[in-house]
Motif scaffolding. Structure first.
Motif, PDB file in Angstrom:
ATOM      1  N   LEU A 171       0.747  -1.235  -0.019  1.00 21.35           N
ATOM      2  CA  LEU A 171      -0.038   0.066  -0.195  1.00 21.35           C
ATOM      3  C   LEU A 171       0.784   1.288  -0.080  1.00 21.35           C
ATOM      4  CD1 LEU A 171      -3.003   0.576   2.210  1.00 21.35           C
ATOM      5  CD2 LEU A 171      -1.452   2.413   1.982  1.00 21.35           C
ATOM      6  N   LEU A 172       0.644   2.183  -0.912  1.00 24.28           N
ATOM      7  CA  LEU A 172       1.321   3.257  -1.037  1.00 24.28           C
ATOM      8  C   LEU A 172       0.460   4.594  -1.199  1.00 24.28           C
ATOM      9  CD1 LEU A 172       4.184   5.092  -1.732  1.00 24.28           C
ATOM     10  CD2 LEU A 172       3.653   4.463  -4.332  1.00 24.28           C
ATOM     11  N   ASN A 173       0.859   5.530  -0.372  1.00 20.27           N
ATOM     12  CA  ASN A 173       0.078   6.721  -0.160  1.00 20.27           C
ATOM     13  C   ASN A 173       1.105   7.678  -0.520  1.00 20.27           C
ATOM     14  OD1 ASN A 173      -1.777   8.778   0.182  1.00 20.27           O
ATOM     15  ND2 ASN A 173      -0.840   9.002   2.276  1.00 20.27           N
ATOM     16  N   GLU A 174       0.698   8.488  -1.911  1.00 20.33           N
ATOM     17  CA  GLU A 174       1.565   9.726  -2.061  1.00 20.33           C
ATOM     18  C   GLU A 174       0.744  10.936  -1.988  1.00 20.33           C
ATOM     19  OE1 GLU A 174       5.098   8.321  -4.714  1.00 20.33           O
ATOM     20  OE2 GLU A 174       3.065   8.030  -5.831  1.00 20.33           O
ATOM     21  N   GLY A 175      -0.495  11.010  -1.706  1.00 18.90           N
ATOM     22  CA  GLY A 175      -1.513  11.976  -1.543  1.00 18.90           C
ATOM     23  C   GLY A 175      -1.912  12.565  -0.424  1.00 18.90           C
ATOM     24  N   SER A 176      -2.862  13.031  -0.453  1.00 22.08           N
ATOM     25  CA  SER A 176      -3.369  13.463   1.008  1.00 22.08           C
ATOM     26  C   SER A 176      -4.943  12.960   1.254  1.00 22.08           C
ATOM     27  CB  SER A 176      -3.533  15.113   0.762  1.00 22.08           C
ATOM     28  OG  SER A 176      -4.070  15.728   2.001  1.00 22.08           O
ATOM     29  N   ILE A 177      -4.739  12.381   2.590  1.00 25.26           N
ATOM     30  CA  ILE A 177      -6.203  11.731   2.759  1.00 25.26           C
ATOM     31  C   ILE A 177      -6.484  12.347   3.941  1.00 25.26           C
ATOM     32  CG2 ILE A 177      -7.064   9.596   3.759  1.00 25.26           C
ATOM     33  CD1 ILE A 177      -4.733   8.161   2.159  1.00 25.26           C
ATOM     34  N   THR A 178      -7.857  12.940   4.074  1.00 27.68           N
ATOM     35  CA  THR A 178      -8.499  13.544   5.438  1.00 27.68           C
ATOM     36  C   THR A 178      -9.582  12.794   5.678  1.00 27.68           C
ATOM     37  OG1 THR A 178      -7.435  15.779   4.677  1.00 27.68           O
ATOM     38  CG2 THR A 178      -9.078  15.717   6.440  1.00 27.68           C
ATOM     39  N   ILE A 179      -9.608  12.377   6.861  1.00 25.16           N
ATOM     40  CA  ILE A 179     -10.797  11.651   7.369  1.00 25.16           C
ATOM     41  C   ILE A 179     -11.532  12.365   8.331  1.00 25.16           C
ATOM     42  CG2 ILE A 179     -11.427   9.405   8.529  1.00 25.16           C
ATOM     43  CD1 ILE A 179      -8.687   8.264   7.864  1.00 25.16           C
ATOM     44  N   GLN A 180     -12.903  12.141   8.455  1.00 24.14           N
ATOM     45  CA  GLN A 180     -13.806  12.994   9.499  1.00 24.14           C
ATOM     46  C   GLN A 180     -13.365  13.041  10.741  1.00 24.14           C
ATOM     47  OE1 GLN A 180     -17.842  11.595   8.633  1.00 24.14           O
ATOM     48  NE2 GLN A 180     -18.594  12.878  10.468  1.00 24.14           N
ATOM     49  N   ARG A 181     -13.550  13.988  11.330  1.00 23.72           N
ATOM     50  CA  ARG A 181     -13.213  14.344  12.829  1.00 23.72           C
ATOM     51  C   ARG A 181     -13.885  13.251  13.682  1.00 23.72           C
ATOM     52  NH1 ARG A 181     -11.407  18.103  16.328  1.00 23.72           N
ATOM     53  NH2 ARG A 181     -12.266  18.157  18.262  1.00 23.72           N
ATOM     54  N   GLY A 182     -12.949  12.667  14.441  1.00 19.14           N
ATOM     55  CA  GLY A 182     -13.498  11.591  15.414  1.00 19.14           C
ATOM     56  C   GLY A 182     -13.595  10.259  14.800  1.00 19.14           C
ATOM     57  N   GLY A 183     -13.177  10.045  13.505  1.00 21.32           N
ATOM     58  CA  GLY A 183     -13.435   8.840  12.840  1.00 21.32           C
ATOM     59  C   GLY A 183     -12.196   7.730  13.023  1.00 21.32           C
ATOM     60  N   PHE A 184     -12.205   6.935  12.145  1.00 18.57           N
ATOM     61  CA  PHE A 184     -10.861   6.193  12.210  1.00 18.57           C
ATOM     62  C   PHE A 184     -10.449   5.756  10.876  1.00 18.57           C
ATOM     63  CE2 PHE A 184     -14.335   3.366  12.703  1.00 18.57           C
ATOM     64  CZ  PHE A 184     -13.968   2.108  11.911  1.00 18.57           C
ATOM     65  N   GLY A 185      -9.237   5.493  10.416  1.00 19.70           N
ATOM     66  CA  GLY A 185      -8.823   5.140   9.450  1.00 19.70           C
ATOM     67  C   GLY A 185      -7.792   4.040   9.395  1.00 19.70           C
ATOM     68  N   VAL A 186      -7.743   2.859   8.820  1.00 14.70           N
ATOM     69  CA  VAL A 186      -6.978   1.579   8.868  1.00 14.70           C
ATOM     70  C   VAL A 186      -6.635   1.278   7.532  1.00 14.70           C
ATOM     71  CG1 VAL A 186      -6.978  -0.562   9.789  1.00 14.70           C
ATOM     72  CG2 VAL A 186      -8.421   1.046  10.769  1.00 14.70           C
TER      73      VAL A 186
END
Length: 172
Positions: free
Chosen positions: A22-37
């Protein structure tokens, strides 16, 4: 399984290799108070991952069990370590199981990597910025867990930083 609330993720037995790297070269913004896995055999974050007042988890292994509680906390249990070498999309071997040269910002940041011996040079290689902010009476926490060596040459900012490794931990 996911729709039934069973958060067990296992490597596919596929020739596509789509769950290896898994490669991230961008910008990821997740909603306040959530989670990202983020789960794969190896992970490289060169971009930005932002989750205000939430939890970010990076887990590198062949099988991962998640426990997602009602308060937004995510706990990771690695059930099977990465058991084979991984290459990027151009066929170049990956040497760091989890690498960060970008920026990760959340309330809780968990990074966990497990592999069989001698697949990767480093289990976790952190550069860039890892920032766990204190919000809503919750301390900012960074958790690093690895079966191999951990190399930290990054700006780590948190109320609590827990580092566990079966091999060397290098702080620069």
């Amino acid at each position: 399984d996911f729709l039934s609330g069973n958060y067990y993720f296992e490597k596919l037995n596929s020739s596509l290799g789509c769950d290896n790297f898994l490669l991230n070269e961008g910008s990821i913004t997740i909603q306040r108070g959530g989670f990202g896995v983020f789960i794969a055999g190896a992970i490289d974050n060169k971009g930005v991952i932002i989750l205000p007042a939430g939890t970010i988890a990076l887990a590198a292994a062949d099988a991962v069990q998640l426990d997602i509680s009602g308060n937004g906390l995510v706990h990771i249990a690695i059930d099977k370590e990465t058991a084979s070498a991984i290459t990027d999309f151009e066929g170049v071997p990956i040497t760091d199981q989890i690498s960060n040269t970008g920026s990760i910002q959340a309330n809780t940041i968990t990074i966990a990597a497990e592999s069989i011996q001698d697949i990767f040079t480093k289990a976790i290689n952190l550069q860039g910025e890892i920032q766990a902010e204190t919000v809503e009476e919750r301390d900012g926490v960074i958790e690093l867990t690895a079966g191999g060596s951990i190399d930290i040459n990054a700006d780590l900012s948190a109320d609590t930083i827990n580092i566990t490794s079966k091999e060397d931990i290098t702080l620069k």
